[in-house]
Design a protein around this motif. Sequence first.
Motif, PDB file in Angstrom:
ATOM      1  N   THR A  47       0.857  -1.179   0.000  1.00 26.85           N
ATOM      2  CA  THR A  47       0.000   0.000   0.000  1.00 26.85           C
ATOM      3  C   THR A  47       0.891   1.227   0.000  1.00 26.85           C
ATOM      4  O   THR A  47       2.106   1.138   0.187  1.00 26.85           O
ATOM      5  N   SER A  48       0.271   2.370  -0.232  1.00 22.70           N
ATOM      6  CA  SER A  48       1.015   3.628  -0.260  1.00 22.70           C
ATOM      7  C   SER A  48       0.384   4.599   0.731  1.00 22.70           C
ATOM      8  O   SER A  48      -0.846   4.663   0.857  1.00 22.70           O
ATOM      9  N   LEU A  49       1.237   5.344   1.458  1.00 22.57           N
ATOM     10  CA  LEU A  49       0.774   6.330   2.426  1.00 22.57           C
ATOM     11  C   LEU A  49       1.364   7.691   2.085  1.00 22.57           C
ATOM     12  O   LEU A  49       2.510   7.778   1.615  1.00 22.57           O
ATOM     13  N   PRO A  50       0.632   8.766   2.325  1.00 21.01           N
ATOM     14  CA  PRO A  50       1.209  10.100   2.153  1.00 21.01           C
ATOM     15  C   PRO A  50       2.386  10.288   3.106  1.00 21.01           C
ATOM     16  O   PRO A  50       2.432   9.683   4.174  1.00 21.01           O
ATOM     17  N   THR A  51       3.329  11.121   2.719  1.00 18.61           N
ATOM     18  CA  THR A  51       4.490  11.391   3.562  1.00 18.61           C
ATOM     19  C   THR A  51       4.204  12.614   4.420  1.00 18.61           C
ATOM     20  O   THR A  51       4.123  13.731   3.909  1.00 18.61           O
ATOM     21  N   PRO A  52       4.041  12.436   5.734  1.00 18.39           N
ATOM     22  CA  PRO A  52       3.757  13.580   6.611  1.00 18.39           C
ATOM     23  C   PRO A  52       5.051  14.293   7.000  1.00 18.39           C
ATOM     24  O   PRO A  52       6.158  13.803   6.754  1.00 18.39           O
ATOM     25  N   ALA A  53       4.919  15.425   7.628  1.00 11.46           N
ATOM     26  CA  ALA A  53       6.090  16.168   8.093  1.00 11.46           C
ATOM     27  C   ALA A  53       6.563  15.671   9.450  1.00 11.46           C
ATOM     28  O   ALA A  53       7.549  16.178   9.983  1.00 11.46           O
ATOM     29  N   SER A  54       5.876  14.695  10.009  1.00  8.63           N
ATOM     30  CA  SER A  54       6.182  14.207  11.348  1.00  8.63           C
ATOM     31  C   SER A  54       6.775  12.809  11.286  1.00  8.63           C
ATOM     32  O   SER A  54       6.739  12.135  10.255  1.00  8.63           O
ATOM     33  N   MET A  55       7.292  12.375  12.408  1.00 10.18           N
ATOM     34  CA  MET A  55       7.717  10.991  12.553  1.00 10.18           C
ATOM     35  C   MET A  55       6.486  10.094  12.478  1.00 10.18           C
ATOM     36  O   MET A  55       5.428  10.408  13.018  1.00 10.18           O
ATOM     37  N   GLN A  56       6.621   8.968  11.772  1.00 11.72           N
ATOM     38  CA  GLN A  56       5.500   8.045  11.606  1.00 11.72           C
ATOM     39  C   GLN A  56       6.012   6.633  11.836  1.00 11.72           C
ATOM     40  O   GLN A  56       7.031   6.232  11.269  1.00 11.72           O
ATOM     41  N   CYS A  57       5.306   5.873  12.667  1.00 14.22           N
ATOM     42  CA  CYS A  57       5.712   4.510  12.994  1.00 14.22           C
ATOM     43  C   CYS A  57       4.617   3.535  12.578  1.00 14.22           C
ATOM     44  O   CYS A  57       3.435   3.763  12.836  1.00 14.22           O
ATOM     45  N   LEU A  58       5.040   2.464  11.919  1.00 12.57           N
ATOM     46  CA  LEU A  58       4.105   1.494  11.370  1.00 12.57           C
ATOM     47  C   LEU A  58       4.369   0.109  11.942  1.00 12.57           C
ATOM     48  O   LEU A  58       5.526  -0.291  12.134  1.00 12.57           O
ATOM     49  N   GLN A  59       3.295  -0.609  12.217  1.00  9.69           N
ATOM     50  CA  GLN A  59       3.349  -1.999  12.652  1.00  9.69           C
ATOM     51  C   GLN A  59       2.268  -2.774  11.929  1.00  9.69           C
ATOM     52  O   GLN A  59       1.282  -2.193  11.446  1.00  9.69           O
ATOM     53  N   VAL A  60       2.436  -4.086  11.858  1.00 10.49           N
ATOM     54  CA  VAL A  60       1.432  -4.925  11.206  1.00 10.49           C
ATOM     55  C   VAL A  60       1.111  -6.121  12.089  1.00 10.49           C
ATOM     56  O   VAL A  60       1.916  -6.540  12.933  1.00 10.49           O
ATOM     57  N   ALA A  61      -0.083  -6.657  11.880  1.00  9.35           N
ATOM     58  CA  ALA A  61      -0.501  -7.901  12.522  1.00  9.35           C
ATOM     59  C   ALA A  61      -1.076  -8.803  11.443  1.00  9.35           C
ATOM     60  O   ALA A  61      -1.838  -8.342  10.580  1.00  9.35           O
ATOM     61  N   THR A  62      -0.689 -10.064  11.455  1.00  7.91           N
ATOM     62  CA  THR A  62      -1.219 -11.015  10.486  1.00  7.91           C
ATOM     63  C   THR A  62      -2.689 -11.279  10.779  1.00  7.91           C
ATOM     64  O   THR A  62      -3.079 -11.470  11.936  1.00  7.91           O
ATOM     65  N   LEU A  63      -3.513 -11.300   9.734  1.00  5.64           N
ATOM     66  CA  LEU A  63      -4.937 -11.584   9.877  1.00  5.64           C
ATOM     67  C   LEU A  63      -5.185 -13.041   9.526  1.00  5.64           C
ATOM     68  O   LEU A  63      -4.970 -13.478   8.389  1.00  5.64           O
ATOM     69  N   GLY A  64      -5.605 -13.832  10.512  1.00  8.19           N
ATOM     70  CA  GLY A  64      -5.840 -15.248  10.288  1.00  8.19           C
ATOM     71  C   GLY A  64      -7.159 -15.517   9.581  1.00  8.19           C
ATOM     72  O   GLY A  64      -8.032 -14.649   9.472  1.00  8.19           O
ATOM     73  N   LYS A  65      -7.309 -16.731   9.095  1.00 10.55           N
ATOM     74  CA  LYS A  65      -8.530 -17.113   8.379  1.00 10.55           C
ATOM     75  C   LYS A  65      -9.761 -17.034   9.267  1.00 10.55           C
ATOM     76  O   LYS A  65     -10.874 -16.826   8.787  1.00 10.55           O
ATOM     77  N   ASP A  66      -9.571 -17.222  10.565  1.00 10.05           N
ATOM     78  CA  ASP A  66     -10.693 -17.173  11.496  1.00 10.05           C
ATOM     79  C   ASP A  66     -10.977 -15.766  11.992  1.00 10.05           C
ATOM     80  O   ASP A  66     -11.823 -15.564  12.853  1.00 10.05           O
ATOM     81  N   GLY A  67     -10.247 -14.774  11.456  1.00  8.47           N
ATOM     82  CA  GLY A  67     -10.468 -13.386  11.840  1.00  8.47           C
ATOM     83  C   GLY A  67      -9.610 -12.910  12.991  1.00  8.47           C
ATOM     84  O   GLY A  67      -9.618 -11.718  13.311  1.00  8.47           O
ATOM     85  N   LEU A  68      -8.869 -13.822  13.637  1.00  9.89           N
ATOM     86  CA  LEU A  68      -7.977 -13.422  14.720  1.00  9.89           C
ATOM     87  C   LEU A  68      -6.750 -12.714  14.156  1.00  9.89           C
ATOM     88  O   LEU A  68      -6.215 -13.106  13.115  1.00  9.89           O
ATOM     89  N   GLU A  69      -6.302 -11.690  14.872  1.00  8.06           N
ATOM     90  CA  GLU A  69      -5.056 -11.030  14.512  1.00  8.06           C
ATOM     91  C   GLU A  69      -3.912 -11.600  15.339  1.00  8.06           C
ATOM     92  O   GLU A  69      -4.103 -12.031  16.471  1.00  8.06           O
ATOM     93  N   SER A  70      -2.726 -11.579  14.746  1.00  9.95           N
ATOM     94  CA  SER A  70      -1.533 -11.940  15.499  1.00  9.95           C
ATOM     95  C   SER A  70      -1.161 -10.810  16.449  1.00  9.95           C
ATOM     96  O   SER A  70      -1.738  -9.717  16.404  1.00  9.95           O
ATOM     97  N   LEU A  71      -0.186 -11.066  17.292  1.00  5.62           N
ATOM     98  CA  LEU A  71       0.428  -9.984  18.046  1.00  5.62           C
ATOM     99  C   LEU A  71       1.167  -9.081  17.056  1.00  5.62           C
ATOM    100  O   LEU A  71       1.570  -9.519  15.983  1.00  5.62           O
ATOM    101  N   PRO A  72       1.368  -7.824  17.393  1.00  7.39           N
ATOM    102  CA  PRO A  72       1.925  -6.888  16.416  1.00  7.39           C
ATOM    103  C   PRO A  72       3.416  -7.105  16.171  1.00  7.39           C
ATOM    104  O   PRO A  72       4.163  -7.561  17.045  1.00  7.39           O
ATOM    105  N   SER A  73       3.831  -6.735  14.972  1.00  8.44           N
ATOM    106  CA  SER A  73       5.249  -6.767  14.632  1.00  8.44           C
ATOM    107  C   SER A  73       5.995  -5.666  15.369  1.00  8.44           C
ATOM    108  O   SER A  73       5.402  -4.774  15.982  1.00  8.44           O
ATOM    109  N   ALA A  74       7.318  -5.731  15.279  1.00 12.35           N
ATOM    110  CA  ALA A  74       8.118  -4.583  15.679  1.00 12.35           C
ATOM    111  C   ALA A  74       7.778  -3.427  14.745  1.00 12.35           C
ATOM    112  O   ALA A  74       7.197  -3.612  13.670  1.00 12.35           O
ATOM    113  N   GLU A  75       8.144  -2.216  15.132  1.00  9.61           N
ATOM    114  CA  GLU A  75       7.764  -1.040  14.364  1.00  9.61           C
ATOM    115  C   GLU A  75       8.845  -0.652  13.361  1.00  9.61           C
ATOM    116  O   GLU A  75      10.026  -0.931  13.552  1.00  9.61           O
ATOM    117  N   THR A  76       8.387  -0.007  12.303  1.00  7.00           N
ATOM    118  CA  THR A  76       9.282   0.659  11.366  1.00  7.00           C
ATOM    119  C   THR A  76       8.925   2.134  11.390  1.00  7.00           C
ATOM    120  O   THR A  76       7.779   2.500  11.107  1.00  7.00           O
TER     121      THR A  76
END
Length: 747
Positions: free
Chosen positions: A582-611
Amino acid sequence: MSLRKTSRWGHRSALALACGALLFTGLAHADAAAPGDTRASVSWQGKTANISAASDGSYLLRSPQGERRIPAQKLTVHTASPLFDGLFAMAQDDLRQDSVAAIRDGAFDHGESIACNCFETGEKWRYVWTRDLSYAVDLALWRIDPARSRQSLRFKLSEVREPSAPQGLYVMQDTGSGGSWPISTDRVVWFLGARHLLDDPAFADETWRALTDTLAQDRLYVFDERLGLYRGETSFLDWREQSYPDWTAKDVRFIAESYALSTNVLHYQALQLAAGLAEQRHDALAPAYRAQAEALKRAINAHFWRADRGMYMSYVGAGAMPIEAYDLLGLSLAITSGVADPKRARQALANYPAWSSGSPVIWPERADQPIYHNRAIWPFVSAYALRAARSVNDAPRIAHEMDSLLRGAALSASNMENFELATQSVHVEDGALSGPVVDSPRQLWSVAGYLDMVLGGVFGLGDDGSIAPKLPVSWLPQLFGENKQISLDLPGQRITLVRPETLHGDLLVAKSQHRDGDETVVELTAMASGAAPLRMDAPLFAPATPAAPVVVETPQGRQVTVAEKSVLYVDGRRHGVVDGKTSLPTPASMQCLQVATLGKDGLESLPSAETCKGPEIHVDSAWPREWQATATGKFRVSLAYRNDHGPINTGITAGVKLLDIHCDGAAPQRFPLAMPHSDGVQRSTSAIFAATAGALCRFSLEQGFNMSFLRNNAHYTGGQGGAEGPVNDATIEGLLIAPVANGNPTP
């Protein structure tokens, strides 16, 4: 994980196929019982335990662990079941063995004995730990041995040995994650036990002093004004990789900046106690404590309730980032404390999963972690779940927790610390995932949990002496047999429950009661609880925790690459489901992103480390350091540091400083920063401050506080900050400043 802190009264379907049924019906109580007498025995997945009673009040337990002779006890129950009566005696015998004149642990006084008429934690844990003891006292030990309970609790109080530090009487946070407090912050559980023992004036005065001092210190160092919550690790769930993302094994800043349901509910209960005691003492602090408690209750309900799941989350990340994690202790405390209103309490308990053998302490489980908190039943947590179920008249859950507590004690011939979830065994071979990794007989809070199941769960004895049985009808044949009544004998008191003539419902409650001398006779009647069936079809495992997202700066914005079907979080807020890129606009501020895997049953994983991407200034001049604001707004500040005063999983030397910020044209700002034990150079916890464009800001550090300042930690010899004196230091590599969007606290 700290394994163990270092030292008056496969799949759901397979698991279901593996689980049997509890056999606990049959003949009435007699002086002796053969193995086939099923009121004297329990069978489970091919294992059987049997108890026979002797005329002198003693019992003989035959279990897969061998034979155990149980002597007669002061407190007795008289039912149709030798098994039930004998296991109550066994719990008291376990408690007798846990009642000692001296304690010891390898991390204190070089393992030498320390005189203390205390409760030790268990056969394998010969010390007094704040949370184990406090939960055990709260569950039952305050009734059984109030003097020893007080003495044990006193052992966990300490004054300050460093003259330059603020003086006071504080509850000790045990050794733990990142160097203990303020990463682990559940020490206020001490007041959960102490609240029952305030009829002793001297102890009441000590409790009041420790309560006011400890709450004031926590308010300064771990309370977040923006969210209205207290930061820190989940109570009791202190092996990070078991319930937090696996990357926290090397960096606990995420834990230090997160918020735990259990720990916040414990603070709510401590504030409630403070308000009540202040009112009794006509202290001017009473309205402030009452207001703080009510505000915290609102914040807990605002930030932990997950409406799409109908449950309270176990913990949330910085900025209240939602995490797909739930735990039974936090949920039970939220219910029994009154933080959860009746509707949410009933809904959350019904939605929390159960397995045939019992209720897991965390859910969903981790497929990559061994059995300990993960894939496990802990009896003391089951006892709190039983309390929660009683408070909402959840008959299926009441029966389920009672079945699990009785079965576990019988088959293991002791009140064990924990069990594997599917089999309720004390050990299951599963390669590198085998476990429970560590376990202990006569574990103190398990002993207390069993005692509470009998005293409160069956006979309905309340903390205030009231009697309000809520007994599932499914237990009536086991306990009553063909008899009309059952009884509990306590010193100077007998409680007798009389069965109803007819049954129309699933829960036995008091119809009437009367006193006859020292005996309270309770006539039972059956009612329909209206509770939902247990949730037995929940998926077992969460999806695996993914790698951090890959973020590339382009002229068109930030290109984010994640695994397929991932939930993207931007600065702690749910952005949406992303399938690959995906693509995100570039803000003038610090921005931190994390992801969680979405399982087939709708459960999310615990979050990843941040970028994290965006502008950040590194200020490395001498202190006090100076920086000129580039724009008007809010900025995140943290420290690049190294703290090598102990391993990440234990110790008492988390670095804690107070950061003073003076910006031109603005009032002074002060924030606590924590620098946990680290693996090389890492980032401290952060703070958000305001500045106007062009203003010169000056930053200085002042000494904070950690557990090494406490006098009693002079006994700590398992690491730095003990016998040689306090250590509250870290190597500062730089001051880090970055603009943040809308003052979002997520780094």
